[in-house]
Design a protein around this motif. Structure first.
Motif, short mmCIF file in Angstrom:
data_model
loop_
_atom_site.label_atom_id
_atom_site.label_comp_id
_atom_site.label_asym_id
_atom_site.label_seq_id
_atom_site.Cartn_x
_atom_site.Cartn_y
_atom_site.Cartn_z
N GLN A 177 0.66 -1.07 0.26
CA GLN A 177 -0.11 0.32 -0.08
C GLN A 177 0.36 1.84 0.56
OE1 GLN A 177 -2.23 -0.80 3.48
NE2 GLN A 177 -3.02 -2.16 2.85
N GLU A 178 0.51 2.39 -0.03
CA GLU A 178 0.61 4.05 -0.22
C GLU A 178 0.72 4.76 0.53
OE1 GLU A 178 3.03 5.50 -3.38
OE2 GLU A 178 2.62 6.92 -2.06
N ARG A 179 1.30 5.56 1.04
CA ARG A 179 0.58 7.28 0.91
C ARG A 179 0.72 7.70 2.85
NH1 ARG A 179 0.57 6.96 -3.50
NH2 ARG A 179 -1.21 6.74 -5.12
N GLY A 180 0.90 6.80 3.95
CA GLY A 180 0.99 7.85 4.47
C GLY A 180 2.03 8.71 5.41
N GLN A 181 1.87 9.33 5.19
CA GLN A 181 3.23 10.74 6.11
C GLN A 181 2.11 12.14 6.19
OE1 GLN A 181 5.23 11.50 1.72
NE2 GLN A 181 5.94 9.72 1.66
N ILE A 182 3.10 12.75 7.22
CA ILE A 182 2.64 13.92 8.02
C ILE A 182 3.67 14.68 7.77
CG2 ILE A 182 2.47 15.02 10.04
CD1 ILE A 182 1.49 12.16 11.34
N HIS A 183 3.75 15.95 7.23
CA HIS A 183 4.68 17.22 6.86
C HIS A 183 4.35 18.74 7.62
CE1 HIS A 183 6.21 15.47 2.57
NE2 HIS A 183 5.29 14.91 2.99
N ASP A 184 5.25 18.68 8.21
CA ASP A 184 5.73 19.99 8.72
C ASP A 184 6.57 21.24 7.71
OD1 ASP A 184 4.23 19.60 11.47
OD2 ASP A 184 5.78 18.47 11.69
N ALA A 185 5.49 21.14 7.22
CA ALA A 185 6.75 22.11 5.80
C ALA A 185 6.35 23.97 6.42
CB ALA A 185 6.08 22.12 3.97
N GLU A 186 7.47 24.66 5.33
CA GLU A 186 7.39 26.10 5.49
C GLU A 186 7.82 26.78 4.34
OE1 GLU A 186 9.39 26.92 9.23
OE2 GLU A 186 11.50 27.88 8.15
N LEU A 187 7.07 27.74 3.59
CA LEU A 187 7.66 28.58 2.46
C LEU A 187 8.31 29.99 2.84
CD1 LEU A 187 6.94 28.13 -1.19
CD2 LEU A 187 5.24 29.86 -0.07
N ALA A 188 8.98 30.30 2.65
CA ALA A 188 9.95 31.33 2.55
C ALA A 188 9.56 32.41 1.59
CB ALA A 188 11.07 31.76 2.94
N VAL A 189 8.63 33.00 1.75
CA VAL A 189 8.47 34.09 0.67
C VAL A 189 8.31 35.53 0.07
CG1 VAL A 189 6.18 34.12 0.85
CG2 VAL A 189 6.65 33.88 -2.07
N ALA A 190 8.63 36.23 -0.72
CA ALA A 190 9.10 37.84 -0.93
C ALA A 190 7.83 38.07 -1.44
CB ALA A 190 9.96 37.57 -2.51
N LYS A 191 7.79 39.35 -0.93
CA LYS A 191 6.79 40.37 -1.27
C LYS A 191 5.89 39.63 -2.25
CE LYS A 191 4.86 44.60 0.42
NZ LYS A 191 4.34 45.81 0.79
N ASP A 192 7.08 39.55 -3.10
CA ASP A 192 5.95 39.71 -4.74
C ASP A 192 5.67 38.48 -5.13
OD1 ASP A 192 8.54 38.37 -5.13
OD2 ASP A 192 9.24 39.55 -6.90
N GLY A 193 5.58 37.20 -3.73
CA GLY A 193 5.42 36.54 -4.33
C GLY A 193 6.95 35.25 -5.09
#
Lengths: 163, 769, 298
Positions: B284-300
């Motif tokens: 089987q597949e697919r069990g995951q837990i992610h703690d993620a963050e994105l660093a983004v500039a003001k213009d995206g």
């Protein structure tokens, strides 16, 4: 009590007589006693529809019947749809080939056997009717889209489905 | 063009493994563990052995030296600092059972019915142990260990870095930080697995029919296990009723035991998995837990991403790190992300083994990055499509090296692509601008909850090591093509025939294709990672090119013309400008295999060639999916109104087949997103092990998919193809979440998990209140 | 997934069937359409020692109007009548439109081609459509054994999870659906995960109005919210003497969701979600039933 019971059943126009255990499922009887392995088995609890055959012209799950219950009845399997050689396809089969209505092909016999009586009753179905008619047959490959297309193609075909 | 395999499939004449019937054939049923985690104290099969109709019963103790853990299928890539604890599955549980459904004993009987009767006679004594189910709890100190020789339930730990995320974070206008969950699903091919084996004592040959996606490695492994020459073992993967990944897992215990029993008993033996077994014993597949963050500039502009995740590998980890590395690598998507820090921990649990299922971890990566972009867009007040556009890689950046290692141990390098036009095509197809500006406000004003989503993804496909093919022109003029990869419905017969037909100037219908039979071809690996058309297709191409050279060489002598002046067309070779003259290919084949005279030095008899193709690294397909949904907020029912796919899998060999692959992938993805979930309780018991309760989407649940092809050929192979088999399923979860969230914008629901269900959506709406 | 062995009997008449059931007692199970029993046997969750197959008992398969006889205009359905036959029956469509409306929700045509009306009712699955519909319609069930016959109203028939008032050796042989009163309207609605699945919640509603459109009688029943079909008495009370209004529908829906049902939680739906669906479906079904009643003055 003798554990075997007689069953005499006409399958695709051919009469067969066997002594079988009452618990033998019709699906196993067709596949393993008669060698008609075109009828597939996917779940054995009546959900996937791969084992669908016609019993006296009506679509039924062959995994939810005992072979002995078919005694005296008429069964049609996918092998009975075409002329057997594979050269001349039933119009519905031809439409499936034309519209890419199958991929692995495992669910296909059950799908065909569901659709044959459906099209007999609904010669010109709309998409919703087609999708509802198909909803008792699981397909993991096609996303159903080309199966629907195949049914539409078959409805426009000059010769009407047999069986 | 029509598929050559269809007539057999449509008339019920195609051979599937369970259709194999041999004289004297015996049938197998397995006794499987009822416990997720228990110590086995005794397995007493004596009563079962005495039951009429039972021929043999085997427990781990009966296997002797044959009992050994399976091979590590995919060794992990050489990532610096990697920790990897390989623990592979065993043929029959010996001292301990580690998941519900693990095989404990094997009954061989005159019929499957009798074999199942005998399962009741086997007495198992087991001391239940606390089950390891929850991913986070699995790593807590004091938690019972799935494998007691290891210090904890940690199966692997890996960190990959690109650029300097800490610096990116320091420079960022905003940090978008969330926790994401993706839960398990089943591959649920409609055909369950099956193995049939026949030992021919006179020929000393073992024939095995197997629903495998990898017949050649199965043959090689079986020969080694059984002490036979590879040439004594023939493995046939005939028609296979859907693969989707788990049918490649080798060796399943049943694949090891059924051939062994057939040799030992001197009778053909067959085991066909039933649906209930499939829910416990097929990977089987697919069990995951992610703690993620994105660093983004003001213009995206995305400056960097950091992701730390847990991956559930189940009770054993024979497939190495393919799935979590795919998650790790696919997260970067079609975007120019200068810094990336990704750390994962794979965890053993008392659940069924995890190996790739259509998408193979890519879903998770796409889900995390696409959701982060959505939340960033909302926070920065940028349109969702626009924030994606601003971060897409430009055509002049290819080949683009992401500076981390992919599952094939090669650097994650995108070969080619043209992403922005694909995004534009999808926005146009779904009429994004008008929907957002006009239609959605109008419908919302009328109380309707409609939403739109658009997501981008890339998919690493077509990895090595290699495949091969042999092309032969027969004296009849028909062409024979043999290749090692099996087929599970992808239309390989047709696609390979097309490739060869084009090179040899014959009609594709004249090319007779054999796949998945080791007697016909025995070099290669298998069907996985969307690589059939790319790798095996390229090998077919190479073999056809070699045959073409032979044809031209012989014809130039026969026709007394320079090879450069010859044309192959309509199954004939003729001198340019003289289409009526020349020779038929069949006649040339006859001449190439003379009954008198010598074959000249440096040439070979016949018009036949074998060739191999092995890409240095995988090609990168890409696409954009968009959808419109309507949600009934009272019942939490979701209706998909439109589904648009723009897809670039390089050169399209057969558009009909490519579209079919996408349709099926999308349906699978919709299943994962809204219908399918394997629900385990705290004891590790699977609560929905049937098609009544595990919900595959049906014809009324799946929309029509509107497909647009774009073609950016891959420079890595002569065909220019990239894989397509998994594409449809990969972005669907992310898309579903975005569109449903948009539809429910007034409720404030934020979707950070897949699968959803009406029930879960209702709960989320309640929580958001 | 192969069934365990059993002794198999194929009586040709009802009397033979009853004699066999009497003879084999609790070991024997009647086999009707088998669309629930055979899957359970394939999983070996059910292992009856003997099956008495009713499929050759032709006398139990019929749909007829008792207008001229003792039935007082009821529609009588033999227990072995295939669900598909009921679905296609013009008599049922006319005399029991609620039943006709519910039929297509039962699984799929392939199942309804084998499944029987009596089999589904006697199985008493709380998620099945027919028990809830029969309870709403105040159907009466004729039960027979080797020693006698009795008639049981639907309100006394369903005793709990997969349990009915049928005694060992007793067979459900006929279902009698009484005619609707004038100015009655009915509606059936259910919500399932997929087309043909067991419903998360289903509702059957029958309302009868007076000449001024006020509700004189209402029966609302649910499926999939308890151990068996559930009659919503509190919701029914809120409707008494009232004319249709949005507030009335909301009051009835609220009564149903908060006072009439105590739904279970399972992997498909929590109790809270089921309550929500009870409220929504009650409102929608009643609106439809009122509308139909107003269109049915005769």
């Amino acid at each position: 009590m003798d554990p075997h019971a007689n069953v005499e059943v006409t399958v695709n126009g051919v009469r067969h007589r066997r002594a079988v255990e009452p618990r033998l499922l019709l699906s196993d009887f067709l596949r393993h006693e008669l060698g008609l392995t075109g009828t597939h088995v996917g779940c054995e609890h009546g959900v996937c529809g791969a084992c669908t055959v016609l019993l006296d012209g009506d679509a039924v799950r062959s995994c939810l019947m005992f072979a002995v219950q078919a005694d005296g009845h008429d069964v049609t399997t996918v092998e009975g749809l075409s002329d057997g050689s594979g050269e001349t396809l039933h119009p519905l089969q031809a439409a499936f080939r034309e519209a890419h209505g199958l991929q692995c092909g495992f669910c296909t016999p059950g799908v065909l056997m569901t659709l044959v009586p459906f099209l007999r009753e609904h010669p010109d179905p709309d998409e919703r009717q087609i999708r509802e008619a198909l909803s008792g047959n699981l397909c993991r490959c096609t996303g159903y889209q080309n199966i629907v297309a195949a049914v539409r193609l078959a409805c426009g075909a000059p010769s009407s489905p047999r069986a | 063009m029509r598929r050559s395999e269809d007539a057999r499939l449509l008339t019920g004449r195609a051979l599937f493994v369970d259709d194999v019937r041999l004289d004297g054939m015996l049938h197998v049923a397995f006794l499987r563990s009822q416990h997720a985690h228990a110590r086995l104290t005794s397995v007493d099969a004596s009563a079962a052995r005495g039951r009429p109709g039972v021929v043999a019963v085997y427990t781990a103790a009966d296997l002797g030296d044959y009992w050994r853990p399976g091979p590590l299928l995919v060794p992990p890539p050489p990532i610096a600092g990697l920790v990897f604890n390989p623990c592979t599955q065993v043929p029959l549980a010996k001292d301990k059972v580690r998941h519900v459904g693990e095989a404990v004993a094997m009954v061989v009987a005159e019929s499957r019915y009798l074999a199942e009767d005998a399962l009741d006679d086997i007495v198992v004594e087991a001391e239940p142990l606390p089950a390891v189910v929850d991913l986070e709890a699995a790593l807590a100190p004091g938690t019972p260990r799935v494998h007691e020789h290891l210090p904890s339930n940690l199966a692997a730990h890996a960190v990959q870095r690109k650029g300097d995320y800490a610096r990116a974070k320091a420079r960022a206008h905003a940090i978008i930080k969330r926790r994401f969950r993706y839960d398990r699903g089943a591959s649920a091919a409609i055909e369950n697995r099956a193995v049939a084996a026949h030992w021919d004592q006179r020929a000393e040959e073992l024939t095995v029919w197997d629903t495998t996606q990898a017949p050649i490695p199965i043959r090689n492994g079986l020969a080694q296990l059984l002490g036979l020459l590879e040439s004594q073992v023939r493995v046939v993967a005939p028609y296979v009723g859907g693969g989707f990944g788990p049918k490649i897992m080798m060796f399943y215990p049943e694949e090891v035991l059924v051939p062994w029993a057939a040799m030992r008993l001197g009778r053909p033996v067959k085991w066909t998995e039933d649906r209930q077994e499939n829910f416990f014993a097929t990977t089987q597949e697919r069990g995951q837990i992610h703690d993620a963050e994105l660093a983004v500039a003001k213009d995206g502009t995305v400056l960097g991403v950091k992701d730390v995740f847990l991956h559930d590998t189940g009770a054993y980890d024979p497939y190495g790190l393919t799935v979590p590395i795919n998650s790790q690598c696919t997260l970067l998507g079609p975007y120019d992300i200068p810094s990336y820090e990704s750390e994962f921990t794979a965890v053993f649990t008392n659940k069924t083994i995890v190996t790739p299922v259509r998408g193979a971890g890519r879903q998770h990566g796409v889900f995390v990055i696409e959701r982060l972009l959505d939340f960033a867009a909302r926070e920065l007040g940028i349109d969702r499509a626009e924030i994606r556009r601003r971060n897409l890689l430009r055509p002049d950046q290819f080949p683009f090296n992401n500076d981390i290692l992919f599952q094939d141990s090669a650097p994650l390098t995108y070969d080619s692509g043209d992403y922005e036009p694909a995004l534009d095509a999808a926005l146009k197809a779904i009429d994004y601008g008008r929907f957002v500006r006009e239609e959605q406000p109008r419908l919302r004003a009328a109380g309707r909850h409609v939403g739109i989503g658009v997501v981008c993804y890339v998919e690493g496909t077509g990895i090595g090591p290699y495949e091969g093919a042999r092309v032969t022109v027969e004296p009849s003029g028909r062409v024979r093509l043999a290749t090692g990869v099996g087929t599970q419905g992808q239309g390989h017969f047709t696609v390979f025939a097309q490739i060869v037909a084009e090179v040899l100037g014959v009609d594709a219908g004249e090319v007779h294709v054999v796949t998945g039979d080791t007697r016909e071809f025995h070099w290669g690996t298998g069907t996985f990672a969307s690589r059939g058309a790319v790798v095996a297709g390229s090998a077919c191409h190479a073999a056809a090119v070699a045959v073409r050279a032979k044809v031209l060489d012989l014809a130039s002598r026969e026709l007394e013309a320079a090879a450069a002046d010859l044309v192959l067309d309509g199954g004939r070779v003729h001198v340019r400008g003289d289409p009526g003259g020349g020779l038929a290919l069949g006649a040339l084949a006859l001449k190439a295999n003379p009954l008198r005279g010598a074959v000249r030095p440096g040439t070979e008899p016949g018009l036949e060639a074998t060739a191999y193709f092995g890409p240095d690294r995988g090609s990168t397909a890409n696409g954009v999916h968009a959808m419109v949904v309507e949600v009934d907020p009272e019942t939490a029912q979701v209706e998909i109104k439109r589904y648009v796919v723009v897809h670039d899998c390089g050169r399209v060999i057969n558009p009909m087949i490519v579209e079919g692959q996408i349709h099926g992938g999308v349906a699978h993805g919709i299943g994962n997103a809204f219908y399918e979930q394997l629900v385990y309780d705290e004891e590790g018991q699977l609560l929905n092990a049937s098609f009544m309760d595990y919900l595959l989407p049906t014809a009324t649940d799946v929309p029509n998919v509107e497909t647009t092809h774009r073609e950016t050929p891959s420079p890595l192979n002569p065909v220019g193809a990239k894989g397509v088999g998994e594409a449809g399923a990969i972005p669907t979860g992310a898309l579903f979440a975005q569109a449903v969230e948009d539809a429910l914008a007034d409720t404030g629901v934020e979707i950070r998990e897949i699968p959803l269900s009406p029930n879960r959506l209702f709960e989320l709406m309640q929580e958001a209140r | 997934m192969k069934p365990a062995p059993f002794d198999y009997f194929t009586p040709a008449t009802l009397d033979e069937a009853l004699a066999l059931l009497a003879e084999h007692g609790a070991d024997a199970k009647p086999l009707a359409g088998g669309q629930s029993l055979i899957p359970a046997m394939n999983f070996r969750l059910a292992r009856p020692a003997a099956l008495v197959d009713l499929n050759r008992v032709g006398e139990l398969s019929y749909i007829r109007s008792e207008r001229d006889g003792r039935g007082g205009g009821a529609t009588a359905i033999g227990a072995m009548t295939r669900q598909r036959a009921v679905e296609r029956s013009e008599l049922v469509a006319r005399a029991a439109p609620l039943l006709a409306e519910a039929m297509p929700s039962i699984a799929h045509p392939q199942i309804r081609n084998r499944g029987t009306v009596g089999g589904s009712i006697a199985h008493a699955d709380p998620s099945a459509e027919l028990p809830a519909v029969m309870l709403a319609l105040e159907a009466r069930f004729r039960a027979r054994s080797a020693t006698g016959e009795r008639s049981v109203p639907a309100s006394e028939f369903f005793k709990g999870l997969l349990e009915t008032a049928l005694q060992p050796g007793e067979l459900l042989v006929e279902i009698a659906v009484p005619p609707l009163l004038p100015r009655s309207g009915t509606a059936f609605l259910e919500l399932a995960r997929r087309h043909g699945d067991y419903a998360l919640v289903g509702v059957a509603a029958v309302v009868t109005l007076d000449a001024r459109g006020r509700c004189t009688a209402a029966r609302i029943t649910f499926l999939s919210v308890g151990d068996g079909p559930v009659l919503a008495t509190e919701a029914g009370k809120t409707l008494a003497g009232q004319a249709l209004s949005e507030e009335l529908l909301r009051a009835a829906a609220d009564a149903a969701a908060t006072r009439d049902v105590d739904p279970p939680s399972d992997i498909h739906a929590s109790a809270a979600y089921r309550r929500q669906l009870v409220a929504v479906l009650t409102r929608r079904a009643l609106a439809r039933a009122f509308e139909r009643a107003e269109g049915n003055p005769s």
